[in-house]
Design a protein around this motif. Structure first.
Motif, PDB file in Angstrom:
ATOM      1  N   PHE A  19       0.794  -1.215   0.000  1.00 13.95           N
ATOM      2  CA  PHE A  19       0.000   0.000   0.000  1.00 13.95           C
ATOM      3  C   PHE A  19       0.836   1.279   0.000  1.00 13.95           C
ATOM      4  O   PHE A  19       0.294   2.370  -0.019  1.00 13.95           O
ATOM      5  CB  PHE A  19      -0.949   0.032   1.204  1.00 13.95           C
ATOM      6  CG  PHE A  19      -2.125  -0.864   1.054  1.00 13.95           C
ATOM      7  CD1 PHE A  19      -3.022  -0.696   0.017  1.00 13.95           C
ATOM      8  CD2 PHE A  19      -2.341  -1.898   1.951  1.00 13.95           C
ATOM      9  CE1 PHE A  19      -4.104  -1.534  -0.128  1.00 13.95           C
ATOM     10  CE2 PHE A  19      -3.433  -2.734   1.809  1.00 13.95           C
ATOM     11  CZ  PHE A  19      -4.316  -2.558   0.768  1.00 13.95           C
ATOM     12  N   VAL A  24       0.995   5.922  -6.098  1.00 14.12           N
ATOM     13  CA  VAL A  24      -0.437   6.065  -5.861  1.00 14.12           C
ATOM     14  C   VAL A  24      -0.679   5.877  -4.378  1.00 14.12           C
ATOM     15  O   VAL A  24      -0.149   4.954  -3.772  1.00 14.12           O
ATOM     16  CB  VAL A  24      -1.251   5.025  -6.671  1.00 14.12           C
ATOM     17  CG1 VAL A  24      -2.720   5.101  -6.320  1.00 14.12           C
ATOM     18  CG2 VAL A  24      -1.042   5.228  -8.152  1.00 14.12           C
ATOM     19  N   ARG A  25      -1.474   6.756  -3.804  1.00 15.80           N
ATOM     20  CA  ARG A  25      -1.765   6.648  -2.376  1.00 15.80           C
ATOM     21  C   ARG A  25      -3.053   5.855  -2.212  1.00 15.80           C
ATOM     22  O   ARG A  25      -4.079   6.216  -2.762  1.00 15.80           O
ATOM     23  CB  ARG A  25      -1.909   8.032  -1.753  1.00 15.80           C
ATOM     24  CG  ARG A  25      -2.278   7.947  -0.283  1.00 15.80           C
ATOM     25  CD  ARG A  25      -2.254   9.274   0.372  1.00 15.80           C
ATOM     26  NE  ARG A  25      -0.864   9.688   0.503  1.00 15.80           N
ATOM     27  CZ  ARG A  25      -0.508  10.892   0.901  1.00 15.80           C
ATOM     28  NH1 ARG A  25      -1.398  11.782   1.190  1.00 15.80           N
ATOM     29  NH2 ARG A  25       0.772  11.197   0.987  1.00 15.80           N
ATOM     30  N   TYR A  26      -2.981   4.794  -1.433  1.00 13.10           N
ATOM     31  CA  TYR A  26      -4.130   3.967  -1.137  1.00 13.10           C
ATOM     32  C   TYR A  26      -4.610   4.295   0.255  1.00 13.10           C
ATOM     33  O   TYR A  26      -3.828   4.614   1.135  1.00 13.10           O
ATOM     34  CB  TYR A  26      -3.789   2.474  -1.210  1.00 13.10           C
ATOM     35  CG  TYR A  26      -3.460   2.027  -2.597  1.00 13.10           C
ATOM     36  CD1 TYR A  26      -4.454   1.563  -3.441  1.00 13.10           C
ATOM     37  CD2 TYR A  26      -2.159   2.090  -3.076  1.00 13.10           C
ATOM     38  CE1 TYR A  26      -4.149   1.146  -4.728  1.00 13.10           C
ATOM     39  CE2 TYR A  26      -1.850   1.679  -4.351  1.00 13.10           C
ATOM     40  CZ  TYR A  26      -2.856   1.208  -5.170  1.00 13.10           C
ATOM     41  OH  TYR A  26      -2.560   0.807  -6.438  1.00 13.10           O
ATOM     42  N   SER A  32      -7.897   5.463  -4.161  1.00 11.25           N
ATOM     43  CA  SER A  32      -6.498   5.477  -4.560  1.00 11.25           C
ATOM     44  C   SER A  32      -6.324   6.743  -5.372  1.00 11.25           C
ATOM     45  O   SER A  32      -6.819   6.858  -6.478  1.00 11.25           O
ATOM     46  CB  SER A  32      -6.128   4.235  -5.362  1.00 11.25           C
ATOM     47  OG  SER A  32      -6.931   4.119  -6.507  1.00 11.25           O
ATOM     48  N   ALA A 170     -11.305   5.055  -7.126  1.00 10.88           N
ATOM     49  CA  ALA A 170     -11.033   3.640  -6.896  1.00 10.88           C
ATOM     50  C   ALA A 170     -11.266   2.804  -8.147  1.00 10.88           C
ATOM     51  O   ALA A 170     -11.122   1.601  -8.125  1.00 10.88           O
ATOM     52  CB  ALA A 170     -11.886   3.109  -5.747  1.00 10.88           C
TER      53      ALA A 170
END
Length: 172
Positions: A19, A24-26, A32, A170
């Motif tokens: 993660f 990309v930030r989840y 995301s 998402a």
């Protein structure tokens, strides 16, 4: 016992690593968002449905802003932004969902709201993440709509903003 703890620790480490990479930030709130995306602009959603609920445009627009504010790190701006949401409310319908036995009256009614959303990710040079799509949600109710309309609208707006947020951030 030690083996179980080691396996568990390894699994946690793998999840954290999965993660945290790839630009990309989840988040566990269902989104995301690209690391370089910082701002969002949510335009006012005009109600062009044949049947109009007076505060629906304002309530939906504010609901979408609140969803983004509470589930992302994006700053909301009024001008150009990295992500842009615009659209219209195209449908607001009340229809019978079930008829009473031996009667022409509806035992159950359905309130349906449809919105059309255009999402633009100005950082995506390919345009692959952009979309223009309609979303529809409904709630069923019994009795007169006037007594329940505000609550029904709130529930449907919550579902619609979740759908829009998930589609934009998402890819659902």
């Amino acid at each position: 016992m030690r083996r179980t703890a080691a396996v568990f620790s390894l699994m946690i480490l793998m999840l954290v690593t999965a993660f945290s990479g790839c630009g990309v930030r989840y988040s566990f709130s269902g989104g995301s968002i690209p690391e370089n995306m910082k701002t969002v602009n949510v335009q006012f959603f005009e109600n062009i449905a044949p049947m109009v609920y007076p505060t629906l445009s304002q309530n939906f627009t504010e609901g979408l802003k609140e969803r983004i504010r509470s589930q992302s790190r994006l700053s909301q701006v009024n001008g150009d932004a990295d992500a842009m949401f615009e659209g219209v409310i195209t449908g607001y319908d009340i229809s019978p969902a079930a008829v009473e036995a031996n009667s022409d009256r509806a035992a159950l009614n359905r309130l349906t709201i449809t919105i059309k959303v255009k999402y633009t990710n100005r950082l995506d040079q390919t345009g692959e993440s952009n979309f223009e799509q309609s979303f529809t949600q409904f709630r069923e109710f019994s009795g007169q709509v006037q007594a329940q309309e505000e609550t029904l609208n709130t529930e449907i707006i919550r579902l619609l903003t979740e759908d829009v947020y998930n589609r934009a951030f998402a890819n659902w």
